[in-house]
Design an enzyme around this catalytic site. Structure first.
Site, PDB file in Angstrom:
ATOM      1  N   ASP A 173       0.770  -1.247   0.000  1.00  0.00           N
ATOM      2  CA  ASP A 173       0.000   0.000   0.000  1.00  0.00           C
ATOM      3  C   ASP A 173       0.795   1.289   0.000  1.00  0.00           C
ATOM      4  OD1 ASP A 173      -2.476  -1.136  -0.147  1.00  0.00           O
ATOM      5  OD2 ASP A 173      -2.672  -1.372   2.006  1.00  0.00           O
ATOM      6  N   GLY A 192       3.897   1.887  -1.357  1.00  0.00           N
ATOM      7  CA  GLY A 192       4.514   2.111  -2.659  1.00  0.00           C
ATOM      8  C   GLY A 192       3.526   2.089  -3.809  1.00  0.00           C
ATOM      9  N   THR A 195      -3.574   8.549   0.672  1.00  0.00           N
ATOM     10  CA  THR A 195      -4.885   7.988   0.983  1.00  0.00           C
ATOM     11  C   THR A 195      -5.401   8.422   2.358  1.00  0.00           C
ATOM     12  OG1 THR A 195      -3.822   6.023   1.869  1.00  0.00           O
ATOM     13  CG2 THR A 195      -4.514   5.926  -0.418  1.00  0.00           C
ATOM     14  N   TYR A 237      -9.722  -0.636   4.032  1.00  0.00           N
ATOM     15  CA  TYR A 237      -9.079  -0.706   5.332  1.00  0.00           C
ATOM     16  C   TYR A 237      -8.632   0.649   5.828  1.00  0.00           C
ATOM     17  CZ  TYR A 237      -8.495  -5.392   7.067  1.00  0.00           C
ATOM     18  OH  TYR A 237      -8.700  -6.604   7.637  1.00  0.00           O
ATOM     19  N   HIS A 261      -6.124 -13.331   5.433  1.00  0.00           N
ATOM     20  CA  HIS A 261      -5.036 -12.534   4.853  1.00  0.00           C
ATOM     21  C   HIS A 261      -4.069 -12.138   5.967  1.00  0.00           C
ATOM     22  CE1 HIS A 261      -8.170  -9.838   6.315  1.00  0.00           C
ATOM     23  NE2 HIS A 261      -7.184  -9.008   6.609  1.00  0.00           N
ATOM     24  N   ASP A 277      20.058   6.887  15.666  1.00  0.00           N
ATOM     25  CA  ASP A 277      21.371   7.512  15.897  1.00  0.00           C
ATOM     26  C   ASP A 277      21.483   7.696  17.409  1.00  0.00           C
ATOM     27  OD1 ASP A 277      21.885   7.665  13.202  1.00  0.00           O
ATOM     28  OD2 ASP A 277      22.124   9.844  13.142  1.00  0.00           O
ATOM     29  N   HIS A 327      -4.745 -12.462   9.861  1.00  0.00           N
ATOM     30  CA  HIS A 327      -6.140 -12.072  10.089  1.00  0.00           C
ATOM     31  C   HIS A 327      -7.098 -13.133   9.551  1.00  0.00           C
ATOM     32  CE1 HIS A 327      -9.313  -8.607   9.943  1.00  0.00           C
ATOM     33  NE2 HIS A 327      -9.713  -9.647  10.624  1.00  0.00           N
TER      34      HIS A 327
HETATM   35 CU    CU Z   1      -7.131  -7.713   8.121  1.00  0.00          CU
END
Ligand code: CU
Ligand code: NAG
Ligand code: NAG
Ligand code: NAG
Ligand code: NAG
Length: 727
Positions: free
Chosen positions: A368, A370, A377, A455, A514, A525, A677
């Site tokens: 998502d 790239g 979004t 999502y 998924h 640093d 999930h």
């Molecule tokens: Cu999910």
């Protein structure tokens, strides 16, 4: 959950949907229903907040209107004037003067790290440069522009075979236009009993699966019916997938399987408050909020520098990463000196593979950041609900496809959080010592939400006064569902079998299994740039000499410094545990311990896909949970700079293969947070937030507990806010 964004975002394409969306939003009085949320700069009005603190006033006098903003720090994002200037320079540059390319990214080209580190407030800014990813005639142009001289200082052309830049909203709109103008598509939709006026289509990315779709920029279009619900995701037109060549504006393929699968019913899918007929069966909650009668304890200086308690950092919105924290420094509790902790941190890439082999599903393996952009979004945060009342809001300013600036309003919120937690405590039995000490935990949060189609990803950076930094990701929104010919498990042939596959979450609706992976770039640093990665191995020792102790085994800690990248490719194991420290080997504490920070993973998950599976090849940055690479300003995007349809030849995994030395030098830590999930009925019709994250925790960085002298809460310090029952 990401992906879906693709789906949706796309769909957000207003054509179909934006009007509805904006109406819903405007009902809550948050935004003027003036047009799509991403309109170009001139058309966007500053979002009106109602019922929330107005931040343009006296409390934050340094907050200026975006249109007049000037850069004040070397890392400040490009301003409206600068973006416009870059556009002018590009217009007069070959080959763009003949035909202006589409702009897929136009952002500050950050100065070299040394330059930023040696800059102090009051110095002139280092030369302002822009890095542009432009696309023209099937080629990606990587162009660096110097704003001072007005020159293009570097230009590189990349052929499409190496992947493409993030898609633009215009790409997605044009793909939908192609689909909507197809008679064959219309026929099949109508043949399934869906009115064309009820169509809501999504534009998931295509991934990469070998030669068939290579050599052209492709997006898939899948559709849902919004008849009777704004939650069209729950009404998929199963098996209908149109593959569209974005550049040639043509349909490559219409895959029309699953005609026997009914479109799931609209009933119970609407999630909006206004349509809920009953409240849940529970005692309603009384109003609750945080009061800060003296105002917040943090300041946002010069637009981007956040100062709070013992922390100071630079915060900015980014079209791809969403939100970037830079230059995070914590104040030494004894000397007062600001000490460096992290030069730069941000979510670099996401990977969301769906586990279904059907023609309409196998390709759903999204990256998502790239492919679509987490800042691109992001939508305006919902005051009082996404962020508490004591929040300060920051806008994002990006370039749109035509190279002109646009605003992502109220994209980030910053607030102090008091969740009733304890910073530290101890009580004694009063007859021995009279001590009942406890300190409240107040933290500072910077938050943004990317809505990648279906999502919603809630990204938090949280800073604690004890020096700990917590990164957290919350998942909410809509799961991506598949229509089923069966209404429920009882009717399904899988009834009473062990095989579970993806579960029913509603009548005729299956929540497809998924994963979600979020890979963070963490350029730590610790007290300077030269650091080492130290693995502290916790080992069992069973060689206790007989008679020495009644114990048979004991746990010991052993230190292993990672010498090359290979030593720092880590798969987490519960029964072979390590601590992971970033230390400064040339700086030790009073007691001789190297100063450091440790990475503390919270609950996470690892991908079970084969390494040679195409999605996993592209997302090989998830093959390990931890990697360490030498600092390289060209290696920031874990899935490669051009990750749309990438083949996995430019990822964190390929960089790490060089096995470069990483000891006592400027290094970057990468951590991948994961979720498996398996959806459940509670995820329908909208998912309650599921969160995980990781901590960056000081280890021998301070000489002692840095907040030992923190003040307790006293009754008279607090706003009057009695609980009626207790009073
Ligand atoms: Cu999910
Ligand atoms: C790169 O810049 C040079 C000089 O402006 C120009 O001649 C050349 O066409 C450019 N090439 C590309 C691929 O942009
Ligand atoms: C398909 O349907 C849409 C919406 O009704 C219509 O605008 C378009 O002209 C149709 N296209 C064809 C080729 O029939
Ligand atoms: C599924 O299992 C339930 C409970 O055992 C049973 O009543 C029902 O007949 C089964 N359905 C099918 C299609 O086998
Ligand atoms: C920095 O990264 C780029 C891109 O991966 C690579 O081409 C270059 O060789 C790297 N430089 C070093 C010194 O590793």
């Amino acid at each position: 959950m990401v992906t879906d964004r693709g789906d949706c975002l796309r769909s957000i394409l207003f054509f179909v949907f934006a009007a509805l969306l904006l109406f819903a939003v405007s009902k809550q009085g948050l935004i003027q229903p003036k047009g799509p949320w991403w309109l170009s700069f001139n058309n966007v009005r500053k979002v009106k907040l109602t019922g929330a603190v107005q931040h343009t006033g006296a409390m934050f006098p340094e907050f200026k209107n975006l249109a007049n903003q000037i850069p004040l720090h070397p890392l400040d994002p490009l301003t409206v004037q600068e973006i416009n200037r870059v556009r002018e320079i590009l217009v007069s540059h070959q080959p763009f003067s003949a035909s202006f390319p589409s702009i897929h990214s136009l952002e500050l080209d950050e100065p070299e790290k040394d330059t930023v580190l040696s800059w102090v407030k009051g110095d002139p800014l280092p030369p302002r440069k822009a890095f542009v990813i432009a696309y023209l005639n099937g080629q990606t142009h990587l162009v660096t522009v110097d704003l001072g001289s007005g020159q293009v200082t570097s230009n590189v052309t990349v052929p499409g075979s190496s992947g493409y830049p993030m898609v633009t909203t215009e790409d997605l709109i044009s793909a939908l236009r192609v689909v909507y103008s197809s008679g064959e598509f219309n026929k099949t939709v109508e043949g399934r009993g869906v009115k064309l006026s009820d169509l809501s289509c999504l534009t998931p990315s295509t991934g990469w699966f070998g030669p068939e779709e290579e050599g052209r920029r492709v997006v898939k279009v899948t559709c849902c019916s919004k008849e009777g619900t704004p939650n069209f995701y729950m009404r998929p037109i199963e098996g209908l997938v149109v593959t569209v060549d974005i550049d040639n504006q043509e349909i490559v393929k219409i895959s029309d399987t699953g005609r026997d699968i009914p479109i799931p019913p609209a009933k119970n899918t609407d999630y909006r408050y206004v349509v809920q007929k009953e409240s849940p069966k529970m005692q309603p909650l009384n109003p609750i909020s945080i009061e800060q009668p003296l105002g917040p304890s943090f300041r946002v200086e010069d637009g981007h520098i956040v100062r709070w308690a013992n922390w100071r950092f630079h915060l900015k919105a980014d079209q791809r990463a969403g939100m970037i924290i830079s230059h995070a420094k914590v104040q030494d509790s004894e000397t007062g000196e600001f000490r460096s902790v992290m030069y730069k941190g941000f979510p670099s890439e996401l990977f969301v593979p769906y586990m279904d082999l059907d023609e309409g599903w196998y390709f759903k393996t999204y990256m998502d950041a790239g492919e679509f952009g987490l800042g691109e979004t992001a939508m305006p945060l919902v005051p009082l609900n996404d962020c508490p009342r004591n929040s300060y809001y920051m806008d994002g300013l990006f370039a749109s496809v035509d190279g002109k600036p646009f605003v992502q309003p109220n994209m980030i919120c910053i607030f102090e959080k008091y969740a009733g937690d304890i910073n530290w405590r101890h009580s004694e039995v009063p007859i021995i010592v009279d001590a009942r000490e406890s300190r409240p935990k107040v933290t500072l949060v910077a938050r943004m939400v990317a809505t990648v189609g279906n999502y919603d990803y809630i990204f938090d950076w949280e800073f604690q006064t004890d020096g700990l930094i917590r990164a957290q990701v919350g998942l909410s929104g809509m799961i991506l569902v598949k229509g089923s010919p069966y209404e429920n498990l009882y009717q399904s042939p899988k009834n009473n079998t062990k095989e579970m596959s993806s579960p029913f979450v509603s009548e005729n609706v299956i929540g497809v299994i998924h994963d979600h992976y979020i890979t963070y770039y963490l350029d730590m640093d610790i007290d300077g740039s030269d650091n080492s990665f130290l693995k502290v191995h916790l080992e069992k020792e069973r060689t206790l000499p007989a008679g020495k102790s009644p114990r048979k085994s004991i746990m010991k800690a052993k230190r292993q410094v990672a010498v090359t990248e290979e030593d720092a490719r880590i798969k987490l194991k519960l029964y072979d545990p390590f601590e992971f420290h970033l230390i400064n080997p040339s700086k030790r504490s009073r007691l001789g311990n190297p100063v450091g920070y440790k990475l503390v993973p919270h609950g996470t998950a690892a991908s079970l896909l084969d390494h040679d599976d195409p999605p996993q090849l592209r997302a090989a940055f998830t093959n390990n949970q931890i990697w360490v690479t030498p600092y390289n300003r060209s290696e920031q995007w874990a899935g490669g700079l051009l990750s749309y349809q990438s083949k996995g030849d430019d990822t964190l995994a390929t960089w790490s293969e060089r096995n470069r030395p990483i000891e006592n030098r400027d290094i970057t830590l990468w951590y991948t947070l994961g979720f498996h999930h398996v959806p459940c009925q509670e995820d329908f019709p909208v998912m309650p937030t599921v969160s995980s994250g990781f901590d960056l925790k000081p280890v021998n960085f301070f000489q002692r507990n840095p907040i030992i002298a923190a003040k307790p809460n006293l009754q008279e310090d607090l706003p009057i806010c009695w609980s009626r029952q207790l009073h």
